[in-house]
Write a protein that holds these residues in place. Structure first.
Motif, PDB file in Angstrom:
ATOM      1  N   VAL A 102       5.925 -35.306  22.562  1.00 19.80           N
ATOM      2  CA  VAL A 102       6.659 -34.113  22.975  1.00 19.80           C
ATOM      3  C   VAL A 102       5.813 -33.268  23.920  1.00 19.80           C
ATOM      4  O   VAL A 102       6.309 -32.734  24.922  1.00 19.80           O
ATOM      5  N   ARG A 150      11.594 -35.416  25.159  1.00 23.52           N
ATOM      6  CA  ARG A 150      12.459 -34.784  24.166  1.00 23.52           C
ATOM      7  C   ARG A 150      12.655 -35.755  23.009  1.00 23.52           C
ATOM      8  O   ARG A 150      13.407 -36.729  23.115  1.00 23.52           O
ATOM      9  N   GLU A 198      13.303 -36.149  18.761  1.00 17.42           N
ATOM     10  CA  GLU A 198      13.645 -35.621  17.440  1.00 17.42           C
ATOM     11  C   GLU A 198      13.121 -36.588  16.391  1.00 17.42           C
ATOM     12  O   GLU A 198      13.305 -37.806  16.507  1.00 17.42           O
ATOM     13  N   GLY A 214      11.932 -38.845  30.230  1.00 17.48           N
ATOM     14  CA  GLY A 214      12.847 -37.715  30.098  1.00 17.48           C
ATOM     15  C   GLY A 214      14.073 -37.993  29.267  1.00 17.48           C
ATOM     16  O   GLY A 214      14.868 -37.077  29.020  1.00 17.48           O
ATOM     17  N   PRO A 271      16.451 -38.391  26.097  1.00 18.43           N
ATOM     18  CA  PRO A 271      16.425 -37.884  24.710  1.00 18.43           C
ATOM     19  C   PRO A 271      16.224 -39.040  23.737  1.00 18.43           C
ATOM     20  O   PRO A 271      16.857 -40.094  23.860  1.00 18.43           O
ATOM     21  N   GLN A 308      15.465 -40.279  19.551  1.00 18.17           N
ATOM     22  CA  GLN A 308      15.459 -39.995  18.110  1.00 18.17           C
ATOM     23  C   GLN A 308      14.569 -41.003  17.402  1.00 18.17           C
ATOM     24  O   GLN A 308      14.695 -42.218  17.625  1.00 18.17           O
ATOM     25  N   ASN A 345      16.713 -44.272  22.226  1.00 14.85           N
ATOM     26  CA  ASN A 345      16.662 -43.352  23.368  1.00 14.85           C
ATOM     27  C   ASN A 345      17.926 -43.498  24.206  1.00 14.85           C
ATOM     28  O   ASN A 345      18.541 -44.565  24.261  1.00 14.85           O
TER      29      ASN A 345
END
Length: 410
Positions: free
Chosen positions: A288, A293, A295, A328, A330, A332, A352
């Motif tokens: 991060v 990004r 999670e 870049g 997102p 998880q 991703n």
């Protein structure tokens, strides 16, 4: 003694992938044979005035072997070359018009050029050179007995055959070079894959050494201190603990020697404690901070060290691939514990999406492929399963299931 049977010769272009290309030499040879056979008889007997029987025999000898040239062009050349020279000598016995071509009429030149094309596509340079020298020699020799004096038309066959042999030979050699390059690339790719697999296995073995060495050290310490920690041990029990400690120390020494074989100059940090499940959070935080990004859904399960190390490395490789190929995007990351089929499993999931602005090219060109290879080897080592592949929306998913219970982890 056993005799080795020779492989039957293959037809020209028999290795082509398309069927029409494989049939092309047969079609050309058939058309030439059907067209030249009656034409040769007609021209030799009517225009040149040669006896019909001799003209027919020469026509068969000059045209029919063109079908053989598809499979054995050199043997066909022997027959046609002799027939063409014999035909030139036979024409000396008749009185034909000066305007007619000699020693080789046009239809013989056409058939001979087709034969030279077949020779160039099959035979090596030395054979092609000898064929051309024989053709030129026959041309020059027959020039001394020319009925109407020598002219530039008499060397037409020498020039055309030389050009045809040169072009066809160059085409064959170019194809051979391309074929060998393709074979070499295939071999090199297989060798690269094998080397990558061996390197990953060695890397995994070096990391697991620290895990096993830790357990062996604990066994050694416990066995050595048992007589001091436990009161009233019988002598035979003390002797048993001493034997256990000695065996553990010997095994640990053997493992260190094994690690020395697996080490190389580029391997660093094998003596550092190996990461586990609790370090995945730190790995995600570092990713991060690098601008990604991510999670993260953690799991506090108590897992064997080998499973924890495998889970950490799988997440590490998966995040590295996201950084390389989808910066870049997102992402998880989740680690969870579940029970299925009577066994406890640790599920590692890294998914991703597509990057906001797809890069023109990956950040790293020509990747080594170690990532997925390493994941598969680690999952195979602990007896789990791995599912990795692209998603319909353009993202990528890595899902690994690692067993927590079973005969390997008790």
């Amino acid at each position: 003694m056993t005799s080795v049977e020779e492989e039957p010769p293959r037809a020209l272009l028999a290795g082509a992938s398309r069927r029409w290309v494989r049939l092309l030499p047969w079609g050309v040879a058939f058309v030439l044979c059907v067209a030249l056979l009656p034409t040769t008889i007609q021209v030799l007997s009517v225009d040149y005035g040669l006896n019909g029987g001799i003209a027919s025999a020469l026509a068969v000898a000059q045209a029919a072997p063109l079908l053989l040239a598809v499979v054995r062009p050199l043997q066909a050349w022997y027959v046609i070359f002799v027939a063409d020279v014999a035909g030139a000598l036979a024409l000396l016995t008749v009185d034909f018009e000066q305007r007619l071509l000699w020693p080789f009429p046009p239809m013989e030149i056409v058939g001979y050029i087709g034969l030279c094309l077949a020779l160039g596509l099959r035979e090596p340079r030395r054979t092609l050179l000898l064929v051309w020298l024989a053709t030129a020699g026959a041309n020059v020799g027959l020039g001394f007995v020319a009925p109407n004096g020598t002219s530039a038309k008499e060397v037409l066959l020498t020039i055309l055959s030389g050009v045809t042999l040169l072009l066809a030979g160059a085409l064959r050699e170019r194809h051979e070079v391309q074929r060998r390059l393709a074979e070499q690339e295939t071999i090199s790719e297989a060798e690269r894959d094998r080397r990558t697999l061996l390197e990953e296995r060695a890397r995994i073995a070096r990391e697991l050494h620290d895990v096993v060495a830790h357990h062996m050290s604990v066994i050694t310490v416990q066995a050595d201190t048992a007589e001091y920690r436990l009161d009233g041990l019988p002598p035979d029990v003390r002797e048993e603990f001493t034997s256990i400690a000695a065996t553990a120390r010997e095994s640990l020494g053997e493992m260190r020697r094994l690690l020395g074989v697996l080490r190389n100059e580029e391997a660093h940090g094998e003596l550092a404690p190996q990461p586990g499940l609790t370090r995945i959070g730190q790995l995600v935080e570092a990713t991060v901070r690098a601008g990604m990004r991510v999670e993260f859904t953690p799991c506090d399960a108590d897992v064997p060290e080998a499973v924890g190390l495998s889970a950490y490395r799988i997440v590490q490789e998966a995040l590295a691939n996201v950084v390389r190929h989808a910066p870049g995007a997102p992402t998880q990351v989740s680690v969870s514990e579940s029970v299925a089929e009577g066994r406890a499993w640790l599920t590692v999931l890294v998914v991703n999406g597509t990057p906001p602005e797809p890069p023109a090219a990956p950040l790293e060109e020509g990747g080594t492929g170690h990532g997925l290879v390493g994941m598969r080897e680690r999952v195979r080592l602990v007896g789990g399963s791995l599912d990795a592949g692209p998603l319909p929306d353009g993202g990528f998913r890595v899902a690994a299931q690692l067993p927590l219970t079973g005969e390997d982890f008790t």
